[in-house]
Scaffold this active site. Structure first.
Site, PDB file in Angstrom:
ATOM      1  N   LEU A  20       0.812  -1.210   0.000  1.00 16.51           N
ATOM      2  CA  LEU A  20       0.000   0.000   0.000  1.00 16.51           C
ATOM      3  C   LEU A  20       0.846   1.261   0.000  1.00 16.51           C
ATOM      4  CD1 LEU A  20      -2.768  -0.999   2.601  1.00 16.51           C
ATOM      5  CD2 LEU A  20      -2.937  -1.004   0.105  1.00 16.51           C
ATOM      6  N   GLY A  21       2.032   1.191   0.576  1.00 19.57           N
ATOM      7  CA  GLY A  21       2.881   2.375   0.637  1.00 19.57           C
ATOM      8  C   GLY A  21       4.202   2.070   1.287  1.00 19.57           C
ATOM      9  N   GLY A  23       7.564   4.196   3.320  1.00 16.74           N
ATOM     10  CA  GLY A  23       8.079   5.434   3.873  1.00 16.74           C
ATOM     11  C   GLY A  23       9.414   5.223   4.542  1.00 16.74           C
ATOM     12  N   MET A  25      10.176   4.799   7.568  1.00 13.23           N
ATOM     13  CA  MET A  25      10.233   3.860   8.682  1.00 13.23           C
ATOM     14  C   MET A  25       9.697   2.471   8.339  1.00 13.23           C
ATOM     15  SD  MET A  25      11.712   5.137  11.288  1.00 13.23           S
ATOM     16  CE  MET A  25      11.188   3.950  12.513  1.00 13.23           C
ATOM     17  N   VAL A  28       3.953  -0.531   4.290  1.00 10.44           N
ATOM     18  CA  VAL A  28       2.599  -0.886   4.698  1.00 10.44           C
ATOM     19  C   VAL A  28       1.999  -1.808   3.643  1.00 10.44           C
ATOM     20  CG1 VAL A  28       0.295  -0.047   5.278  1.00 10.44           C
ATOM     21  CG2 VAL A  28       2.309   1.298   5.921  1.00 10.44           C
ATOM     22  N   VAL A  98      -8.220   0.916   6.081  1.00 13.70           N
ATOM     23  CA  VAL A  98      -9.127   2.035   5.837  1.00 13.70           C
ATOM     24  C   VAL A  98      -9.348   2.202   4.336  1.00 13.70           C
ATOM     25  CG1 VAL A  98      -9.472   4.504   6.110  1.00 13.70           C
ATOM     26  CG2 VAL A  98      -8.381   3.193   7.934  1.00 13.70           C
ATOM     27  N   ASP A 141       4.407  12.897  13.776  1.00  9.41           N
ATOM     28  CA  ASP A 141       4.522  12.887  12.318  1.00  9.41           C
ATOM     29  C   ASP A 141       3.171  13.203  11.666  1.00  9.41           C
ATOM     30  OD1 ASP A 141       5.915  12.719   9.935  1.00  9.41           O
ATOM     31  OD2 ASP A 141       5.641  10.559   9.731  1.00  9.41           O
ATOM     32  N   LYS A 143       0.931  14.952   9.223  1.00  5.92           N
ATOM     33  CA  LYS A 143       1.111  15.551   7.907  1.00  5.92           C
ATOM     34  C   LYS A 143      -0.026  15.066   7.014  1.00  5.92           C
ATOM     35  CE  LYS A 143       4.245  11.804   6.520  1.00  5.92           C
ATOM     36  NZ  LYS A 143       5.611  11.454   6.067  1.00  5.92           N
ATOM     37  N   ASP A 159      -0.649   6.076  11.298  1.00  3.72           N
ATOM     38  CA  ASP A 159       0.806   5.922  11.432  1.00  3.72           C
ATOM     39  C   ASP A 159       1.372   6.528  12.707  1.00  3.72           C
ATOM     40  OD1 ASP A 159       3.392   5.251  11.061  1.00  3.72           O
ATOM     41  OD2 ASP A 159       3.605   6.156   9.092  1.00  3.72           O
TER      42      ASP A 159
END
Length: 536
Positions: A20-21, A23, A25, A28, A98, A141, A143, A159
């Site tokens: 899904l993504g 980053g 850290m 996901v 989600v 974090d 954003k 997150d």
């Protein structure tokens, strides 16, 4: 580990479906949980390769502890955490999946949002931060990429992967900056602190980006963005309208002067028509602007509107100062003829911060704490405020008094002591995972409740828990007894108990009402609201 179809399976349970993504850290993934037959999101936390074995073990411990803390934040606008585990030398965090779109993607596709829509987002996120900060959890974090918007207008803060608890050192990469610099507070960039005010700054930048299309500190390089956060003039938003003073108050570089979450929530309510902000997150609000002019713009203490945000010749409206929120409510002495031993708290002063959401704020914000079904049935005229301690939180009527003793037990009392109506809140480590079984055994054992004069059990059952996360269980015990030391000796009592089952240890929080027999019908709605608001 893989199955016969080469599907990656985490910890022998979660079947990875797609990424899904990714980053700084971790990664996901979308996964399938066959045990509960549901889709979940699962984050693989990637630790720096240069860590020593001891440092890696410490990072695993902190990840689990931080996920555990975030898992206790039950709120419609906070992502629900189902599980945390170690697998293939990485920590993994299992969360609700989600079905929505990140705010940053929405801004990229559709451009800036109208103030009315941003006000709805601000209300939901401020409400969630009130709860998180009352539990000592700092997100660190916030954003647009970590704010999800669903089709039914639910706003979700996601997150908590680099969150801190009570100011502890967080998970970081050696020598690296963790977070998004253009959304980070100046004090964080200067490595001074990462407290609640830093979350307010990041939320302010996020809301600024929502109204203007991008962060005011966005630059071509990371170094330039850091420099802009630390010293560049903060440009006034051009499209925020009545939200302008709120944004500027959240973007004060001095953490001591920056708006706190309760102040920001109050200013938000004063700045926008209630209808424009819509109902609480988790419902399906109408975001159409309210007909007519918005109320006069109000400015937080010490924050003047930049002159250039007004058309030539137009003067800013008179400055109005919102009253302070977030202060402890009035404390009265505990009735010496309180509930019997084992249920009443001794007197004491409030020692922990009380987050107050009173008057008009309660009507706008407090509904977001409960489920949509509960929000639909909540008495419209009720006003509640949030009390948060280190071990539990609950809502109580705004005109009631709350005190907390040295052992951390809180007592909320009716403002008229002659009414002899109160409830007590505390926590402990339960012996049973099932709260109904726990109550049944202890009421006949160490609590000795069944030995009270005139004791008569009316009901003991597991509570419908559609508003609680998985692995949380609740039970409610109703009984009557006699206390001849009271002006109203025939008493009606309700004990509501919530158990949180985890991989580390179980926690129980309980809330016990004590009121004169015959008053239970009049206070039924209040009892139900307060019981449902109880959180560990």
């Amino acid at each position: 580990m893989t199955s016969g179809s080469d599907t990656r399976v985490v910890a022998g349970r979660y079947q990875i479906q797609r990424q899904l993504g990714r980053g700084g850290m971790g990664v996901v993934w979308q996964a399938w949980d066959p045990e509960l037959e549901r889709e979940v999101a699962i984050k693989e936390v990637l630790l720096p390769e240069e860590l020593t074995p001891d440092e890696r073990r410490e990072m695993h411990f902190r990840t689990r502890r931080e996920a555990r803390s975030a898992a206790k934040l039950s709120h419609p606008s906070i992502i629900t955490i189902h599980d945390v585990l170690d697998f293939e030398d990485h920590p993994w965090i299992v969360m609700e999946l989600v079905d929505g779109k990140p705010l940053d993607k929405m801004l990229k596709e559709s451009g800036p949002l109208p103030p009315e829509r941003v006000a709805t987002i601000a209300k939901a996120l401020l409400d969630s931060l009130l709860l998180a900060h009352s539990k000592g959890v700092i997100h660190r974090d916030i954003k647009p990429g970590n704010v999800m918007l669903t089709d039914n207008e639910r706003v979700i803060l996601t997150d908590f992967g680099i969150a801190t608890i009570d100011g502890e050192t967080t998970i970081t990469r050696t020598g690296a900056l963790i977070g998004s610099p253009e959304y980070m507070a100046p004090e964080r960039l200067q490595q001074e602190s990462s407290d609640a005010p830093s979350d307010i700054w990041s939320l302010g930048v996020t809301l600024f980006a929502a109204t203007e299309g991008q962060s005011p500190f966005k630059r071509e390089t990371v170094t330039a963005s850091i420099s802009a956060v630390l010293s560049a003039p903060i440009p006034p938003p051009q499209r925020a309208g009545p939200l302008t003073p709120l944004l500027m108050g959240m973007l004060d570089r001095d953490p001591a002067r920056r708006l706190a979450a309760p102040q920001a929530a109050q200013l938000l309510t004063a700045s926008m028509p209630t209808q424009a902000m819509g109902p609480p997150s988790g419902t399906n609000p109408s975001l159409a602007p309210t007909a007519g002019m918005p109320p006069p713009t109000q400015y937080p203490p010490g924050h003047q509107p930049p002159p250039q945000q007004y058309p030539p010749g137009q003067q800013p409206p008179p400055q109005q100062y919102p009253p302070h929120a977030g202060q402890p409510g009035p404390n009265g002495p505990v009735d010496p003829n309180g509930p019997p031993s084992g249920s009443a708290a001794a007197g004491g002063n409030n020692k922990r911060k009380v987050y107050m959401v009173a008057g008009a704020i309660a009507a706008a914000l407090v509904l977001g704490v409960a489920s949509a079904a509960w929000a639909a049935t909540r008495p419209e005229t009720s006003e509640y405020q949030l009390y948060g301690s280190g071990d539990y939180s609950f809502e109580y009527p705004v005109d009631w008094d709350v005190s907390e003793d040295d052992d951390g037990r809180a007592t909320a009392s009716h403002p008229d002591s002659r009414e002899e109506i109160s409830f007590v809140v505390d926590s402990y480590e339960p012996e049973r995972t099932n709260p109904r079984t726990e109550i049944e055994e202890k009421s006949e054992g160490e609590w000795e409740t069944t030995d009270w004069d005139g004791y008569e059990m009316e009901d003991l059952q597991r509570t419908q828990q559609d508003y609680l996360p998985d692995r949380w269980k609740a039970a409610t015990w109703v009984f009557r007894y006699t206390n001849d030391d009271r002006d109203h000796p025939n008493r009606y009592s309700v004990r509501h108990q919530v158990h949180v089952e985890s991989d580390w240890d179980d926690t129980a929080v309980w809330l016990r009402w004590d009121l004169p027999e015959g008053q239970e019908t009049e206070y039924q709605d209040v009892i139900e609201h307060v019981n449902r608001s109880l959180r560990p």
